[in-house]
Design an enzyme around this catalytic site. Structure first.
Site, PDB file in Angstrom:
ATOM      1  N   SER A 119      -6.203  10.186   5.619  1.00 41.74           N
ATOM      2  CA  SER A 119      -5.234  11.260   5.402  1.00 41.74           C
ATOM      3  C   SER A 119      -5.374  12.355   6.438  1.00 41.74           C
ATOM      4  CB  SER A 119      -5.485  11.931   4.045  1.00 41.74           C
ATOM      5  OG  SER A 119      -5.362  11.026   3.001  1.00 41.74           O
ATOM      6  N   HIS A 140      -0.713   5.144   7.647  1.00 38.63           N
ATOM      7  CA  HIS A 140      -0.911   6.075   6.538  1.00 38.63           C
ATOM      8  C   HIS A 140       0.185   5.906   5.491  1.00 38.63           C
ATOM      9  CE1 HIS A 140      -1.137  10.442   4.957  1.00 38.63           C
ATOM     10  NE2 HIS A 140      -2.025   9.693   4.343  1.00 38.63           N
ATOM     11  N   GLU A 152       3.211   6.429   7.939  1.00 37.00           N
ATOM     12  CA  GLU A 152       3.030   7.054   9.249  1.00 37.00           C
ATOM     13  C   GLU A 152       2.218   6.078  10.109  1.00 37.00           C
ATOM     14  OE1 GLU A 152       3.069  11.802   8.300  1.00 37.00           O
ATOM     15  OE2 GLU A 152       1.229  10.737   7.798  1.00 37.00           O
ATOM     16  N   ASN A 190       0.802  15.498   5.927  1.00 38.15           N
ATOM     17  CA  ASN A 190      -0.296  16.323   5.408  1.00 38.15           C
ATOM     18  C   ASN A 190      -0.455  17.640   6.158  1.00 38.15           C
ATOM     19  OD1 ASN A 190      -0.905  14.751   3.248  1.00 38.15           O
ATOM     20  ND2 ASN A 190      -2.476  13.554   4.292  1.00 38.15           N
TER      21      ASN A 190
HETATM   22  N1  CAA Z   1       7.383  -1.799 -10.884  1.00 30.84           N
HETATM   23  C1  CAA Z   1       8.495  -1.693 -10.136  1.00 30.84           C
HETATM   24  N2  CAA Z   1       9.157  -0.537  -9.958  1.00 30.84           N
HETATM   25  C2  CAA Z   1       8.687   0.542 -10.582  1.00 30.84           C
HETATM   26  C3  CAA Z   1       7.535   0.522 -11.389  1.00 30.84           C
HETATM   27  C4  CAA Z   1       6.884  -0.723 -11.539  1.00 30.84           C
HETATM   28  N3  CAA Z   1       5.792  -0.837 -12.282  1.00 30.84           N
HETATM   29  N4  CAA Z   1       7.301   1.760 -11.866  1.00 30.84           N
HETATM   30  C5  CAA Z   1       8.264   2.537 -11.380  1.00 30.84           C
HETATM   31  N5  CAA Z   1       9.108   1.797 -10.614  1.00 30.84           N
HETATM   32  C6  CAA Z   1      10.317   2.261  -9.939  1.00 30.84           C
HETATM   33  C7  CAA Z   1      11.302   2.798 -10.963  1.00 30.84           C
HETATM   34  O1  CAA Z   1      12.056   1.767 -11.559  1.00 30.84           O
HETATM   35  C8  CAA Z   1      12.130   3.700 -10.120  1.00 30.84           C
HETATM   36  O2  CAA Z   1      13.023   2.943  -9.304  1.00 30.84           O
HETATM   37  P1  CAA Z   1      14.610   3.120  -9.421  1.00 30.84           P
HETATM   38  O3  CAA Z   1      14.857   4.513  -8.929  1.00 30.84           O
HETATM   39  O4  CAA Z   1      15.128   2.046  -8.519  1.00 30.84           O
HETATM   40  O5  CAA Z   1      14.896   2.935 -10.869  1.00 30.84           O
HETATM   41  C9  CAA Z   1      11.082   4.326  -9.185  1.00 30.84           C
HETATM   42  O6  CAA Z   1      10.026   3.354  -9.108  1.00 30.84           O
HETATM   43  C10 CAA Z   1      10.539   5.641  -9.720  1.00 30.84           C
HETATM   44  O7  CAA Z   1       9.920   5.362 -10.965  1.00 30.84           O
HETATM   45  P2  CAA Z   1      10.059   6.263 -12.256  1.00 30.84           P
HETATM   46  O8  CAA Z   1      11.471   6.708 -12.404  1.00 30.84           O
HETATM   47  O9  CAA Z   1       9.425   5.610 -13.438  1.00 30.84           O
HETATM   48  O10 CAA Z   1       9.074   7.398 -11.900  1.00 30.84           O
HETATM   49  P3  CAA Z   1       9.351   8.937 -11.765  1.00 30.84           P
HETATM   50  O11 CAA Z   1      10.763   9.260 -11.579  1.00 30.84           O
HETATM   51  O12 CAA Z   1       8.574   9.534 -12.875  1.00 30.84           O
HETATM   52  O13 CAA Z   1       8.624   9.208 -10.372  1.00 30.84           O
HETATM   53  C11 CAA Z   1       6.945   9.347  -8.754  1.00 30.84           C
HETATM   54  C12 CAA Z   1       7.278   8.910 -10.179  1.00 30.84           C
HETATM   55  C13 CAA Z   1       7.584   8.408  -7.762  1.00 30.84           C
HETATM   56  C14 CAA Z   1       5.429   9.267  -8.651  1.00 30.84           C
HETATM   57  C15 CAA Z   1       7.478  10.801  -8.540  1.00 30.84           C
HETATM   58  O14 CAA Z   1       6.972  11.651  -9.533  1.00 30.84           O
HETATM   59  C16 CAA Z   1       7.109  11.343  -7.177  1.00 30.84           C
HETATM   60  O15 CAA Z   1       7.741  11.046  -6.174  1.00 30.84           O
HETATM   61  N6  CAA Z   1       6.053  12.186  -7.143  1.00 30.84           N
HETATM   62  C17 CAA Z   1       5.587  12.764  -5.896  1.00 30.84           C
HETATM   63  C18 CAA Z   1       4.672  11.786  -5.213  1.00 30.84           C
HETATM   64  C19 CAA Z   1       4.196  12.296  -3.895  1.00 30.84           C
HETATM   65  O16 CAA Z   1       4.510  13.386  -3.433  1.00 30.84           O
HETATM   66  N7  CAA Z   1       3.366  11.468  -3.237  1.00 30.84           N
HETATM   67  C20 CAA Z   1       2.762  11.813  -1.980  1.00 30.84           C
HETATM   68  C21 CAA Z   1       1.364  12.299  -2.243  1.00 30.84           C
HETATM   69  S1  CAA Z   1       0.570  12.819  -0.756  1.00 30.84           S
HETATM   70  C22 CAA Z   1      -0.003  11.410  -0.074  1.00 30.84           C
HETATM   71  O17 CAA Z   1       0.139  10.337  -0.593  1.00 30.84           O
HETATM   72  C23 CAA Z   1      -0.663  11.539   1.268  1.00 30.84           C
HETATM   73  C24 CAA Z   1      -2.112  11.848   1.305  1.00 30.84           C
HETATM   74  O18 CAA Z   1      -2.710  11.502   2.333  1.00 30.84           O
HETATM   75  C25 CAA Z   1      -2.799  12.609   0.239  1.00 30.84           C
HETATM   76  P1  NAD Z   2     -10.311   6.340  -4.211  1.00 30.69           P
HETATM   77  O1  NAD Z   2     -11.508   7.177  -4.466  1.00 30.69           O
HETATM   78  O2  NAD Z   2      -9.337   6.094  -5.305  1.00 30.69           O
HETATM   79  O3  NAD Z   2     -10.740   4.902  -3.646  1.00 30.69           O
HETATM   80  C1  NAD Z   2     -11.657   4.693  -2.623  1.00 30.69           C
HETATM   81  C2  NAD Z   2     -12.344   3.378  -2.928  1.00 30.69           C
HETATM   82  O4  NAD Z   2     -13.076   2.928  -1.780  1.00 30.69           O
HETATM   83  C3  NAD Z   2     -13.377   3.487  -4.075  1.00 30.69           C
HETATM   84  O5  NAD Z   2     -12.961   2.603  -5.109  1.00 30.69           O
HETATM   85  C4  NAD Z   2     -14.684   3.053  -3.448  1.00 30.69           C
HETATM   86  O6  NAD Z   2     -15.492   2.269  -4.307  1.00 30.69           O
HETATM   87  C5  NAD Z   2     -14.194   2.230  -2.272  1.00 30.69           C
HETATM   88  N1  NAD Z   2     -15.168   2.060  -1.177  1.00 30.69           N
HETATM   89  C6  NAD Z   2     -16.052   2.953  -0.683  1.00 30.69           C
HETATM   90  N2  NAD Z   2     -16.728   2.390   0.362  1.00 30.69           N
HETATM   91  C7  NAD Z   2     -16.252   1.126   0.511  1.00 30.69           C
HETATM   92  C8  NAD Z   2     -16.524   0.058   1.402  1.00 30.69           C
HETATM   93  N3  NAD Z   2     -17.468   0.183   2.348  1.00 30.69           N
HETATM   94  N4  NAD Z   2     -15.825  -1.105   1.272  1.00 30.69           N
HETATM   95  C9  NAD Z   2     -14.872  -1.230   0.331  1.00 30.69           C
HETATM   96  N5  NAD Z   2     -14.577  -0.241  -0.555  1.00 30.69           N
HETATM   97  C10 NAD Z   2     -15.250   0.913  -0.466  1.00 30.69           C
HETATM   98  O7  NAD Z   2      -9.595   7.005  -2.956  1.00 30.69           O
HETATM   99  P2  NAD Z   2      -8.071   6.855  -2.480  1.00 30.69           P
HETATM  100  O8  NAD Z   2      -7.292   7.951  -3.059  1.00 30.69           O
HETATM  101  O9  NAD Z   2      -7.662   5.435  -2.646  1.00 30.69           O
HETATM  102  O10 NAD Z   2      -8.257   7.183  -0.923  1.00 30.69           O
HETATM  103  C11 NAD Z   2      -8.674   6.190  -0.003  1.00 30.69           C
HETATM  104  C12 NAD Z   2      -8.253   6.621   1.397  1.00 30.69           C
HETATM  105  O11 NAD Z   2      -6.825   6.776   1.432  1.00 30.69           O
HETATM  106  C13 NAD Z   2      -8.836   7.959   1.862  1.00 30.69           C
HETATM  107  O12 NAD Z   2      -9.054   7.892   3.237  1.00 30.69           O
HETATM  108  C14 NAD Z   2      -7.716   8.936   1.519  1.00 30.69           C
HETATM  109  O13 NAD Z   2      -7.766  10.114   2.302  1.00 30.69           O
HETATM  110  C15 NAD Z   2      -6.492   8.088   1.862  1.00 30.69           C
HETATM  111  N6  NAD Z   2      -5.244   8.489   1.178  1.00 30.69           N
HETATM  112  C16 NAD Z   2      -5.269   8.941  -0.111  1.00 30.69           C
HETATM  113  C17 NAD Z   2      -4.056   9.277  -0.732  1.00 30.69           C
HETATM  114  C18 NAD Z   2      -4.026   9.762  -2.151  1.00 30.69           C
HETATM  115  O14 NAD Z   2      -2.976  10.268  -2.589  1.00 30.69           O
HETATM  116  N7  NAD Z   2      -5.079   9.645  -2.935  1.00 30.69           N
HETATM  117  C19 NAD Z   2      -2.858   9.139  -0.044  1.00 30.69           C
HETATM  118  C20 NAD Z   2      -2.861   8.649   1.287  1.00 30.69           C
HETATM  119  C21 NAD Z   2      -4.075   8.345   1.900  1.00 30.69           C
END
Ligand code: CAA
Ligand code: NAD
Length: 294
Positions: A119, A140, A152, A190
Protein backbone atom coordinates in the site's frame (compact mmCIF):
# COMPACT_ATOMS: atom_id res chain seq x y z
CA UNK A 1 4.64 -13.53 -21.97
CA UNK A 2 1.85 -15.98 -21.23
CA UNK A 3 0.65 -16.38 -17.67
CA UNK A 4 -0.89 -19.74 -16.80
CA UNK A 5 -0.16 -20.24 -13.14
CA UNK A 6 -0.50 -17.60 -10.42
CA UNK A 7 1.06 -17.60 -6.97
CA UNK A 8 -0.22 -15.49 -4.09
CA UNK A 9 1.69 -14.88 -0.87
CA UNK A 10 -0.56 -14.36 2.12
CA UNK A 11 -4.19 -15.40 2.46
CA UNK A 12 -5.31 -12.53 4.69
CA UNK A 13 -7.84 -9.86 3.73
CA UNK A 14 -6.11 -9.02 0.44
CA UNK A 15 -4.34 -12.27 -0.46
CA UNK A 16 -7.57 -14.26 -0.19
CA UNK A 17 -9.33 -11.81 -2.52
CA UNK A 18 -6.47 -11.84 -5.03
CA UNK A 19 -6.27 -15.65 -5.02
CA UNK A 20 -10.04 -15.83 -5.48
CA UNK A 21 -10.19 -13.55 -8.51
CA UNK A 22 -7.17 -15.26 -10.12
CA UNK A 23 -8.89 -18.66 -9.83
CA UNK A 24 -12.16 -17.06 -10.96
CA UNK A 25 -10.42 -15.72 -14.08
CA UNK A 26 -9.35 -19.28 -14.98
CA UNK A 27 -5.75 -19.36 -13.69
CA UNK A 28 -4.31 -22.28 -11.76
CA UNK A 29 -3.67 -20.55 -8.43
CA UNK A 30 -1.55 -21.41 -5.41
CA UNK A 31 -1.85 -19.35 -2.24
CA UNK A 32 0.68 -19.61 0.57
CA UNK A 33 0.16 -18.84 4.27
CA UNK A 34 2.41 -19.19 7.28
CA UNK A 35 0.44 -21.97 8.98
CA UNK A 36 -2.55 -24.25 8.46
CA UNK A 37 -4.83 -22.36 10.81
CA UNK A 38 -4.47 -18.98 9.07
CA UNK A 39 -4.64 -20.68 5.68
CA UNK A 40 -7.90 -22.40 6.60
CA UNK A 41 -9.38 -19.08 7.73
CA UNK A 42 -8.37 -17.39 4.45
CA UNK A 43 -9.73 -20.21 2.28
CA UNK A 44 -12.98 -20.09 4.24
CA UNK A 45 -13.26 -16.35 3.48
CA UNK A 46 -13.08 -17.24 -0.23
CA UNK A 47 -15.64 -20.03 0.06
CA UNK A 48 -18.01 -17.78 1.99
CA UNK A 49 -17.78 -15.04 -0.66
CA UNK A 50 -18.41 -17.53 -3.47
CA UNK A 51 -21.29 -19.14 -1.59
CA UNK A 52 -22.92 -15.71 -1.18
CA UNK A 53 -22.30 -15.13 -4.88
CA UNK A 54 -24.22 -18.34 -5.66
CA UNK A 55 -27.06 -17.21 -3.39
CA UNK A 56 -27.11 -13.83 -5.16
CA UNK A 57 -27.23 -15.58 -8.55
CA UNK A 58 -23.82 -14.15 -9.60
CA UNK A 59 -22.42 -17.63 -10.36
CA UNK A 60 -23.60 -21.23 -10.40
CA UNK A 61 -22.71 -23.96 -7.95
CA UNK A 62 -20.81 -25.74 -10.76
CA UNK A 63 -18.76 -22.60 -11.45
CA UNK A 64 -17.96 -22.30 -7.76
CA UNK A 65 -16.69 -25.89 -7.72
CA UNK A 66 -14.51 -25.22 -10.79
CA UNK A 67 -13.04 -22.09 -9.17
CA UNK A 68 -12.24 -23.95 -5.95
CA UNK A 69 -10.68 -26.81 -7.95
CA UNK A 70 -8.25 -24.32 -9.52
CA UNK A 71 -7.29 -22.92 -6.13
CA UNK A 72 -4.65 -24.64 -4.00
CA UNK A 73 -3.66 -23.58 -0.50
CA UNK A 74 -0.21 -24.38 0.90
CA UNK A 75 2.17 -23.48 3.69
CA UNK A 76 5.25 -24.40 1.61
CA UNK A 77 6.95 -21.53 -0.18
CA UNK A 78 8.47 -23.96 -2.71
CA UNK A 79 4.95 -24.75 -4.02
CA UNK A 80 5.02 -21.31 -5.66
CA UNK A 81 8.20 -22.08 -7.60
CA UNK A 82 6.39 -23.10 -10.79
CA UNK A 83 4.23 -19.96 -11.03
CA UNK A 84 4.49 -17.47 -13.90
CA UNK A 85 3.57 -14.52 -11.68
CA UNK A 86 3.65 -14.25 -7.88
CA UNK A 87 1.68 -11.54 -6.09
CA UNK A 88 2.77 -10.79 -2.58
CA UNK A 89 0.15 -9.68 -0.02
CA UNK A 90 1.85 -10.26 3.32
CA UNK A 91 2.03 -7.81 6.23
CA UNK A 92 3.05 -4.21 5.37
CA UNK A 93 6.61 -4.58 6.63
CA UNK A 94 9.64 -4.10 4.41
CA UNK A 95 11.82 -6.68 6.16
CA UNK A 96 9.19 -9.44 5.89
CA UNK A 97 8.55 -8.62 2.23
CA UNK A 98 12.27 -8.48 1.33
CA UNK A 99 12.90 -11.78 3.10
CA UNK A 100 10.11 -13.64 1.30
CA UNK A 101 11.01 -12.22 -2.13
CA UNK A 102 14.69 -13.00 -1.75
CA UNK A 103 13.86 -16.61 -0.74
CA UNK A 104 11.55 -16.99 -3.74
CA UNK A 105 14.12 -15.47 -6.08
CA UNK A 106 16.36 -18.49 -5.59
CA UNK A 107 13.51 -20.95 -6.27
CA UNK A 108 11.69 -19.49 -9.28
CA UNK A 109 12.66 -19.75 -12.95
CA UNK A 110 13.95 -16.67 -14.72
CA UNK A 111 10.65 -15.81 -16.42
CA UNK A 112 8.59 -15.55 -13.20
CA UNK A 113 7.30 -12.03 -12.57
CA UNK A 114 7.23 -10.80 -8.97
CA UNK A 115 4.48 -8.36 -7.99
CA UNK A 116 3.77 -6.65 -4.69
CA UNK A 117 0.41 -5.46 -3.38
CA UNK A 118 2.09 -3.02 -1.00
CA UNK A 119 0.00 0.00 0.00
CA UNK A 120 2.79 2.39 0.85
CA UNK A 121 6.28 1.00 0.38
CA UNK A 122 8.23 1.92 -2.73
CA UNK A 123 8.38 -1.12 -4.99
CA UNK A 124 12.07 -0.71 -5.81
CA UNK A 125 12.96 -1.41 -2.16
CA UNK A 126 11.69 -4.97 -2.64
CA UNK A 127 12.85 -5.34 -6.23
CA UNK A 128 16.41 -4.46 -5.18
CA UNK A 129 16.42 -7.44 -2.79
CA UNK A 130 16.13 -9.79 -5.81
CA UNK A 131 18.18 -10.55 -8.91
CA UNK A 132 15.17 -9.72 -11.12
CA UNK A 133 14.40 -6.01 -10.62
CA UNK A 134 13.45 -5.80 -14.32
CA UNK A 135 10.75 -8.47 -13.73
CA UNK A 136 9.36 -6.79 -10.64
CA UNK A 137 6.25 -4.63 -10.57
CA UNK A 138 3.62 -3.23 -8.21
CA UNK A 139 0.06 -4.57 -8.53
CA UNK A 140 -2.01 -2.71 -5.96
CA UNK A 141 -5.53 -4.08 -5.49
CA UNK A 142 -8.34 -2.56 -3.42
CA UNK A 143 -10.40 -3.97 -0.60
CA UNK A 144 -12.73 -5.87 -1.10
CA UNK A 145 -10.70 -7.27 -4.00
CA UNK A 146 -13.50 -9.23 -5.71
CA UNK A 147 -15.65 -6.06 -5.90
CA UNK A 148 -13.35 -3.05 -6.31
CA UNK A 149 -12.48 -2.49 -9.98
CA UNK A 150 -9.17 -0.65 -9.68
CA UNK A 151 -5.62 -1.99 -9.81
CA UNK A 152 -2.65 0.39 -9.68
CA UNK A 153 0.16 -1.00 -11.83
CA UNK A 154 3.45 0.41 -10.61
CA UNK A 155 6.56 0.70 -12.69
CA UNK A 156 9.88 1.23 -10.90
CA UNK A 157 13.03 2.70 -12.44
CA UNK A 158 14.07 -0.90 -13.19
CA UNK A 159 10.81 -2.52 -14.43
CA UNK A 160 11.11 -3.60 -18.07
CA UNK A 161 8.48 -2.53 -20.59
CA UNK A 162 7.61 -6.20 -21.20
CA UNK A 163 7.02 -6.83 -17.49
CA UNK A 164 4.88 -3.72 -17.15
CA UNK A 165 2.81 -4.62 -20.23
CA UNK A 166 2.36 -8.23 -19.04
CA UNK A 167 1.27 -7.08 -15.56
CA UNK A 168 -1.11 -4.50 -17.02
CA UNK A 169 -2.69 -7.10 -19.33
CA UNK A 170 -2.84 -9.58 -16.45
CA UNK A 171 -4.79 -7.07 -14.31
CA UNK A 172 -7.24 -6.64 -17.19
CA UNK A 173 -7.58 -10.41 -17.53
CA UNK A 174 -8.75 -10.46 -13.90
CA UNK A 175 -11.62 -8.18 -14.90
CA UNK A 176 -10.00 -5.10 -13.35
CA UNK A 177 -9.40 -1.55 -14.60
CA UNK A 178 -5.66 -0.92 -14.30
CA UNK A 179 -4.03 2.51 -14.10
CA UNK A 180 -0.32 3.20 -14.54
CA UNK A 181 1.45 4.69 -11.51
CA UNK A 182 4.93 5.92 -10.66
CA UNK A 183 6.79 4.26 -7.82
CA UNK A 184 5.97 6.91 -5.20
CA UNK A 185 4.87 5.91 -1.70
CA UNK A 186 1.05 5.64 -1.71
CA UNK A 187 0.84 5.69 -5.53
CA UNK A 188 -2.34 7.61 -6.50
CA UNK A 189 -5.11 6.42 -4.21
CA UNK A 190 -3.36 6.17 -0.85
CA UNK A 191 -1.55 9.45 -1.41
CA UNK A 192 -5.00 11.06 -1.23
CA UNK A 193 -6.93 8.58 0.90
CA UNK A 194 -4.52 8.09 3.82
CA UNK A 195 -4.44 11.78 4.96
CA UNK A 196 -8.26 11.79 4.84
CA UNK A 197 -8.53 8.65 6.99
CA UNK A 198 -5.94 9.93 9.48
CA UNK A 199 -7.76 13.28 9.67
CA UNK A 200 -10.97 11.43 10.54
CA UNK A 201 -9.14 9.84 13.51
CA UNK A 202 -7.85 13.29 14.51
CA UNK A 203 -11.45 14.54 14.35
CA UNK A 204 -12.45 11.80 16.83
CA UNK A 205 -9.49 12.66 19.07
CA UNK A 206 -10.39 16.34 18.99
CA UNK A 207 -14.05 15.69 19.76
CA UNK A 208 -15.27 17.34 16.54
CA UNK A 209 -18.27 14.97 16.46
CA UNK A 210 -19.17 11.41 17.43
CA UNK A 211 -17.79 8.43 15.48
CA UNK A 212 -21.24 7.79 14.02
CA UNK A 213 -21.76 11.43 13.00
CA UNK A 214 -18.33 11.71 11.34
CA UNK A 215 -19.21 8.61 9.30
CA UNK A 216 -22.70 9.88 8.55
CA UNK A 217 -21.30 13.26 7.52
CA UNK A 218 -19.02 11.82 4.85
CA UNK A 219 -21.59 9.28 3.64
CA UNK A 220 -24.46 11.69 3.31
CA UNK A 221 -22.47 14.84 2.61
CA UNK A 222 -20.11 13.43 0.01
CA UNK A 223 -21.88 10.29 -1.15
CA UNK A 224 -19.09 7.97 0.03
CA UNK A 225 -20.22 4.35 0.34
CA UNK A 226 -18.71 4.11 3.83
CA UNK A 227 -17.76 6.72 6.40
CA UNK A 228 -14.00 7.01 7.12
CA UNK A 229 -14.10 5.26 10.52
CA UNK A 230 -16.08 2.32 9.10
CA UNK A 231 -13.57 2.20 6.25
CA UNK A 232 -10.64 2.23 8.69
CA UNK A 233 -12.16 -0.78 10.48
CA UNK A 234 -12.58 -2.43 7.08
CA UNK A 235 -8.97 -1.81 5.93
CA UNK A 236 -7.55 -2.79 9.34
CA UNK A 237 -6.21 -0.34 11.92
CA UNK A 238 -2.93 -2.29 12.19
CA UNK A 239 -2.37 -2.05 8.41
CA UNK A 240 -3.33 1.67 8.45
CA UNK A 241 -0.82 2.28 11.25
CA UNK A 242 1.99 0.58 9.28
CA UNK A 243 1.03 2.55 6.16
CA UNK A 244 0.97 5.89 8.02
CA UNK A 245 4.38 5.25 9.55
CA UNK A 246 5.87 4.34 6.18
CA UNK A 247 4.37 7.37 4.41
CA UNK A 248 5.41 9.72 7.23
CA UNK A 249 8.94 8.32 7.12
CA UNK A 250 9.00 8.88 3.35
CA UNK A 251 7.49 12.38 3.10
CA UNK A 252 8.00 13.85 6.61
CA UNK A 253 4.70 15.67 6.24
CA UNK A 254 2.39 16.02 9.26
CA UNK A 255 -0.62 14.84 7.25
CA UNK A 256 0.82 11.29 7.15
CA UNK A 257 1.76 11.15 10.85
CA UNK A 258 -0.17 8.40 12.68
CA UNK A 259 -2.45 9.99 15.31
CA UNK A 260 -1.78 8.80 18.90
CA UNK A 261 -5.30 7.31 19.09
CA UNK A 262 -4.49 5.01 16.16
CA UNK A 263 -1.33 3.75 17.87
CA UNK A 264 -3.20 3.17 21.14
CA UNK A 265 -5.98 1.24 19.43
CA UNK A 266 -3.46 -0.97 17.62
CA UNK A 267 -1.59 -1.61 20.88
CA UNK A 268 -4.91 -2.58 22.49
CA UNK A 269 -5.58 -5.12 19.71
CA UNK A 270 -8.45 -3.08 18.27
CA UNK A 271 -7.58 -3.84 14.64
CA UNK A 272 -11.06 -3.28 13.21
CA UNK A 273 -13.40 -5.77 11.65
CA UNK A 274 -10.81 -8.55 11.39
CA UNK A 275 -10.24 -8.57 15.18
CA UNK A 276 -13.94 -8.03 15.94
CA UNK A 277 -13.46 -4.50 17.30
CA UNK A 278 -12.14 -1.14 16.15
CA UNK A 279 -14.10 2.10 16.06
CA UNK A 280 -17.11 -0.22 16.09
CA UNK A 281 -17.75 -3.46 17.97
CA UNK A 282 -18.80 -6.19 15.52
CA UNK A 283 -20.05 -8.65 18.12
CA UNK A 284 -23.57 -7.27 17.60
CA UNK A 285 -25.61 -6.78 14.45
CA UNK A 286 -25.73 -3.88 13.70
CA UNK A 287 -22.31 -3.06 15.17
CA UNK A 288 -22.14 -0.59 18.09
CA UNK A 289 -19.66 2.26 18.55
CA UNK A 290 -16.76 1.15 20.78
CA UNK A 291 -16.33 3.05 24.02
CA UNK A 292 -12.76 4.38 23.69
CA UNK A 293 -12.95 6.33 26.94
CA UNK A 294 -12.47 9.66 25.16
N1 CAA B 1 -20.41 -12.43 -4.89
C1 CAA B 1 -20.60 -11.71 -6.00
N2 CAA B 1 -20.93 -10.41 -6.00
C2 CAA B 1 -21.08 -9.82 -4.81
C3 CAA B 1 -20.91 -10.50 -3.59
C4 CAA B 1 -20.57 -11.87 -3.66
N3 CAA B 1 -20.39 -12.58 -2.56
N4 CAA B 1 -21.12 -9.64 -2.57
C5 CAA B 1 -21.41 -8.47 -3.12
N5 CAA B 1 -21.40 -8.58 -4.47
C6 CAA B 1 -21.72 -7.53 -5.45
C7 CAA B 1 -23.14 -7.05 -5.24
O1 CAA B 1 -24.08 -7.90 -5.87
C8 CAA B 1 -23.08 -5.70 -5.85
O2 CAA B 1 -23.07 -5.80 -7.27
P1 CAA B 1 -24.22 -5.13 -8.16
O3 CAA B 1 -24.04 -3.66 -7.95
O4 CAA B 1 -23.89 -5.61 -9.54
O5 CAA B 1 -25.49 -5.66 -7.59
C9 CAA B 1 -21.69 -5.21 -5.42
O6 CAA B 1 -20.92 -6.40 -5.23
C10 CAA B 1 -21.74 -4.41 -4.12
O7 CAA B 1 -22.24 -5.27 -3.12
P2 CAA B 1 -23.30 -4.85 -2.02
O8 CAA B 1 -24.37 -4.02 -2.65
O9 CAA B 1 -23.75 -6.02 -1.22
O10 CAA B 1 -22.39 -4.07 -1.05
P3 CAA B 1 -22.49 -2.58 -0.58
O11 CAA B 1 -23.30 -1.75 -1.47
O12 CAA B 1 -22.80 -2.68 0.86
O13 CAA B 1 -20.97 -2.14 -0.80
C11 CAA B 1 -18.65 -2.07 -0.58
C12 CAA B 1 -19.92 -2.80 -0.17
C13 CAA B 1 -18.33 -2.36 -2.02
C14 CAA B 1 -17.55 -2.63 0.32
C15 CAA B 1 -18.86 -0.54 -0.37
O14 CAA B 1 -19.27 -0.28 0.95
C16 CAA B 1 -17.61 0.26 -0.67
O15 CAA B 1 -17.29 0.54 -1.81
N6 CAA B 1 -16.88 0.65 0.40
C17 CAA B 1 -15.65 1.40 0.25
C18 CAA B 1 -14.52 0.44 -0.01
C19 CAA B 1 -13.23 1.15 -0.24
O16 CAA B 1 -13.11 2.37 -0.20
N7 CAA B 1 -12.18 0.35 -0.47
C20 CAA B 1 -10.84 0.85 -0.65
C21 CAA B 1 -10.11 0.71 0.65
S1 CAA B 1 -8.48 1.38 0.55
C22 CAA B 1 -7.57 0.16 -0.14
O17 CAA B 1 -8.04 -0.90 -0.44
C23 CAA B 1 -6.13 0.48 -0.44
C24 CAA B 1 -5.14 0.27 0.64
O18 CAA B 1 -3.97 0.09 0.26
C25 CAA B 1 -5.47 0.36 2.07
P1 NAD C 1 -3.67 -9.20 6.66
O1 NAD C 1 -3.07 -8.96 7.99
O2 NAD C 1 -5.13 -9.43 6.54
O3 NAD C 1 -2.95 -10.43 5.93
C1 NAD C 1 -1.57 -10.60 5.83
C2 NAD C 1 -1.33 -12.09 5.84
O4 NAD C 1 0.02 -12.37 5.43
C3 NAD C 1 -1.48 -12.72 7.24
O5 NAD C 1 -2.52 -13.69 7.16
C4 NAD C 1 -0.14 -13.35 7.52
O6 NAD C 1 -0.23 -14.60 8.19
C5 NAD C 1 0.41 -13.53 6.12
N1 NAD C 1 1.88 -13.66 6.04
C6 NAD C 1 2.83 -13.02 6.75
N2 NAD C 1 4.06 -13.41 6.31
C7 NAD C 1 3.87 -14.31 5.31
C8 NAD C 1 4.72 -15.06 4.46
N3 NAD C 1 6.05 -14.97 4.59
N4 NAD C 1 4.17 -15.88 3.53
C9 NAD C 1 2.83 -15.97 3.40
N5 NAD C 1 1.97 -15.28 4.19
C10 NAD C 1 2.47 -14.47 5.13
O7 NAD C 1 -3.23 -7.96 5.76
P2 NAD C 1 -3.90 -7.41 4.41
O8 NAD C 1 -4.86 -6.36 4.76
O9 NAD C 1 -4.28 -8.58 3.57
O10 NAD C 1 -2.62 -6.68 3.77
C11 NAD C 1 -1.65 -7.40 3.04
C12 NAD C 1 -0.90 -6.42 2.14
O11 NAD C 1 -1.83 -5.78 1.26
C13 NAD C 1 -0.17 -5.30 2.88
O12 NAD C 1 0.99 -4.99 2.19
C14 NAD C 1 -1.19 -4.16 2.81
O13 NAD C 1 -0.59 -2.89 2.94
C15 NAD C 1 -1.75 -4.37 1.41
N6 NAD C 1 -3.10 -3.81 1.18
C16 NAD C 1 -4.04 -3.84 2.17
C17 NAD C 1 -5.32 -3.33 1.89
C18 NAD C 1 -6.40 -3.35 2.94
O14 NAD C 1 -7.43 -2.68 2.75
N7 NAD C 1 -6.27 -4.07 4.03
C19 NAD C 1 -5.61 -2.81 0.64
C20 NAD C 1 -4.62 -2.81 -0.37
C21 NAD C 1 -3.35 -3.30 -0.08
Amino acid sequence: MEIKKVGVLGCGLMGSGIAQIAAQAGYETVVREVDDEVLKKGLKRIEDFLTKGVQKGKLTEAQMTEILDRLHGTTKLSDLASCDIIIEAVVENIEVKKQVFSELDGMCPEHTIFATNTSSLTVIEMAAATKRPDRFVGLHFFNPVPIMKLVEVVRTVSTSQETFDTAFAFAKSLGKEPIACKDRSGFVVNLLLVPYLLDAIRAVENGVASVEDIDKGMQLGCGYPMGPLTLLDFVGLDTTYYIANIMFEEYREAKYAPPPLLRKMVLAGLHGRKSGKGFYDYSTDPPKVTDLGL
